[in-house]
Write an enzyme that holds these catalytic residues in place. Structure first.
Site, PDB file in Angstrom:
ATOM      1  N   CYS A  17     -18.476  -8.133 -21.351  1.00  0.00           N
ATOM      2  CA  CYS A  17     -17.977  -7.642 -22.647  1.00  0.00           C
ATOM      3  C   CYS A  17     -16.722  -8.365 -23.137  1.00  0.00           C
ATOM      4  O   CYS A  17     -16.208  -8.030 -24.200  1.00  0.00           O
ATOM      5  CB  CYS A  17     -17.715  -6.132 -22.563  1.00  0.00           C
ATOM      6  SG  CYS A  17     -16.218  -5.723 -21.658  1.00  0.00           S
TER       7      CYS A  17
ATOM      8  N   HIS B 264      -5.148   3.822  -3.860  1.00  0.00           N
ATOM      9  CA  HIS B 264      -4.633   2.810  -4.787  1.00  0.00           C
ATOM     10  C   HIS B 264      -5.635   1.691  -5.054  1.00  0.00           C
ATOM     11  O   HIS B 264      -5.255   0.609  -5.491  1.00  0.00           O
ATOM     12  CB  HIS B 264      -3.295   2.253  -4.268  1.00  0.00           C
ATOM     13  CG  HIS B 264      -2.211   3.281  -4.278  1.00  0.00           C
ATOM     14  ND1 HIS B 264      -1.064   3.197  -3.516  1.00  0.00           N
ATOM     15  CD2 HIS B 264      -2.101   4.462  -4.956  1.00  0.00           C
ATOM     16  CE1 HIS B 264      -0.302   4.253  -3.735  1.00  0.00           C
ATOM     17  NE2 HIS B 264      -0.907   5.043  -4.591  1.00  0.00           N
TER      18      HIS B 264
HETATM   19  P1  NAD Z   1       6.143   0.954   2.339  1.00  0.00           P
HETATM   20  O1  NAD Z   1       6.268  -0.551   2.393  1.00  0.00           O
HETATM   21  O2  NAD Z   1       6.961   1.679   1.342  1.00  0.00           O
HETATM   22  O3  NAD Z   1       6.491   1.570   3.775  1.00  0.00           O
HETATM   23  C1  NAD Z   1       5.931   1.083   4.958  1.00  0.00           C
HETATM   24  C2  NAD Z   1       6.577   1.848   6.108  1.00  0.00           C
HETATM   25  O4  NAD Z   1       5.934   1.451   7.315  1.00  0.00           O
HETATM   26  C3  NAD Z   1       8.070   1.550   6.263  1.00  0.00           C
HETATM   27  O5  NAD Z   1       8.767   2.758   6.506  1.00  0.00           O
HETATM   28  C4  NAD Z   1       8.112   0.627   7.484  1.00  0.00           C
HETATM   29  O6  NAD Z   1       9.339   0.744   8.191  1.00  0.00           O
HETATM   30  C5  NAD Z   1       6.946   1.147   8.288  1.00  0.00           C
HETATM   31  N1  NAD Z   1       6.324   0.167   9.187  1.00  0.00           N
HETATM   32  C6  NAD Z   1       6.179  -1.170   9.014  1.00  0.00           C
HETATM   33  N2  NAD Z   1       5.488  -1.720  10.034  1.00  0.00           N
HETATM   34  C7  NAD Z   1       5.212  -0.696  10.882  1.00  0.00           C
HETATM   35  C8  NAD Z   1       4.513  -0.605  12.121  1.00  0.00           C
HETATM   36  N3  NAD Z   1       3.980  -1.698  12.719  1.00  0.00           N
HETATM   37  N4  NAD Z   1       4.399   0.601  12.714  1.00  0.00           N
HETATM   38  C9  NAD Z   1       4.956   1.719  12.156  1.00  0.00           C
HETATM   39  N5  NAD Z   1       5.629   1.706  10.979  1.00  0.00           N
HETATM   40  C10 NAD Z   1       5.737   0.510  10.344  1.00  0.00           C
HETATM   41  O7  NAD Z   1       4.584   1.240   2.189  1.00  0.00           O
HETATM   42  P2  NAD Z   1       3.806   2.493   1.584  1.00  0.00           P
HETATM   43  O8  NAD Z   1       4.471   3.753   1.988  1.00  0.00           O
HETATM   44  O9  NAD Z   1       2.392   2.248   1.905  1.00  0.00           O
HETATM   45  O10 NAD Z   1       4.006   2.357   0.020  1.00  0.00           O
HETATM   46  C11 NAD Z   1       3.970   1.089  -0.602  1.00  0.00           C
HETATM   47  C12 NAD Z   1       2.899   0.880  -1.665  1.00  0.00           C
HETATM   48  O11 NAD Z   1       2.597  -0.521  -1.702  1.00  0.00           O
HETATM   49  C13 NAD Z   1       1.597   1.559  -1.397  1.00  0.00           C
HETATM   50  O12 NAD Z   1       1.181   2.079  -2.599  1.00  0.00           O
HETATM   51  C14 NAD Z   1       0.614   0.453  -0.991  1.00  0.00           C
HETATM   52  O13 NAD Z   1      -0.576   0.586  -1.739  1.00  0.00           O
HETATM   53  C15 NAD Z   1       1.248  -0.825  -1.463  1.00  0.00           C
HETATM   54  N6  NAD Z   1       1.156  -1.920  -0.467  1.00  0.00           N
HETATM   55  C16 NAD Z   1      -0.021  -2.126   0.186  1.00  0.00           C
HETATM   56  C17 NAD Z   1      -0.110  -3.118   1.143  1.00  0.00           C
HETATM   57  C18 NAD Z   1      -1.431  -3.298   1.851  1.00  0.00           C
HETATM   58  O14 NAD Z   1      -2.487  -3.018   1.289  1.00  0.00           O
HETATM   59  N7  NAD Z   1      -1.418  -3.762   3.111  1.00  0.00           N
HETATM   60  C19 NAD Z   1       0.997  -3.913   1.447  1.00  0.00           C
HETATM   61  C20 NAD Z   1       2.203  -3.686   0.734  1.00  0.00           C
HETATM   62  C21 NAD Z   1       2.270  -2.665  -0.232  1.00  0.00           C
END
Ligand code: NAD
Length: 261
Positions: free
Chosen positions: A165, A119
């Protein structure tokens, strides 16, 4: 050693070509909220307000997006033990690389060398062009540090434009409604199909096409493990589910494997 770490350590020990697929849950211990966190940036901003089409069409959306980005970085997040453990596993020659959905760059900050950012990254900004086609950036190729945009906004520039640009500038992330880079997705597929063990860590596995990567690995013969603190829709497709916090389980499991040599 607690059971989840023991389970993961045994899987690491039994496989030579591990690939990690990571999501926002890997970075929550660094203070970056995932979409489920009850506090943090996503309680003040709705990512659906920043679709690619809205961003391109409306300077006010772009202005608000810069505020959101600044808030994302305000806490100056650092890698946590989950990132460090994955870098250590790569150093030990047991991890081929990381495919991440995260845009925070914390895997690289922890020392991971092979990282595929599905992403994109919010550490840099890029030119989108003056009127990009729906879902596809069409810029001149200019990129710069995100700080460049923050400084421009601080100096009163409402809508920072490409210095080369004059095109629209956006963080180099993949927004809702924006196509993933074909090359980057192919690189992720290549890594996934090279794996004999794919560990999906801290992802709700609901955002496609990214969430297809673990299934690509499994279909190519890899053992699929899901490490998450709550159930995911792909748990039934996995060979093993390890339930708990990545920042607690991974360091212990990796230390056990690294110390065993
Ligand atoms: P999501 O927020 O949908 O899911 C995160 C998952 O991780 C959840 O199921 C949650 O319960 C679990 N989780 C949280 N903390 C945890 C831990 N310490 N240990 C184990 N599990 C844990 O995130 P996703 O699946 O990555 O999808 C969300 C989208 O949003 C992605 O495309 C991402 O690019 C973007 N995003 C990125 C960031 C970042 O760069 N840090 C932050 C937020 C969202």
């Amino acid at each position: 050693m607690a059971e989840p770490s023991r389970q993961l350590a045994a899987l690491f020990a039994a496989h030579a070509r591990v690939v990690a697929f990571t999501g926002a849950g890997v970075s929550t211990a660094s203070g970056i909220p995932d979409f489920r966190s009850p506090v943090g940036v996503w309680t003040r901003y709705d990512p659906r307000d920043f679709t690619f089409a809205k961003y391109v069409a409306d300077p006010a959306v772009r202005r608000r997006a810069w505020d959101m980005r600044r808030e994302f970085w305000a806490s100056e997040p650092l890698p946590n033990p989950a990132h460090t453990a994955l870098a250590r596993l790569e150093d030990a020659g047991r991890l081929l690389g990381v495919v991440t959905q995260n845009i925070d760059g914390l895997h690289q900050a922890a020392g991971s060398r092979r990282v595929v950012e599905l992403h994109g990254t919010s550490r840099t900004v890029m030119c989108l062009g003056r009127s990009p086609r729906v879902g596809t950036p069409d810029g001149c190729g200019w990129t710069g540090p995100t700080q460049w945009a923050f400084e421009a906004v601080d100096m009163g520039v409402e809508d920072p434009r490409c210095p080369d640009c004059g095109g629209i500038v956006k963080s180099a992330t993949v927004s809702f409604g924006q196509n993933l880079s074909v090359e980057v997705f192919e690189e992720a597929e290549t890594l996934a199909t090279s794996a004999d063990l794919l560990v999906a860590i801290g992802s709700s596995l609901q955002v496609y096409p990214a969430a297809a990567i673990p299934l690509v690995a499994r279909d190519a013969g890899a053992t699929l493990v899901i490490l998450n603190d709550e159930p995911t829709p792909l748990d039934d497709d996995a060979d093993h589910v390890v339930r708990g916090r990545a920042d607690e389980i991974l360091p212990v499991a990796v230390a056990a494997v690294a110390e065993a040599g």
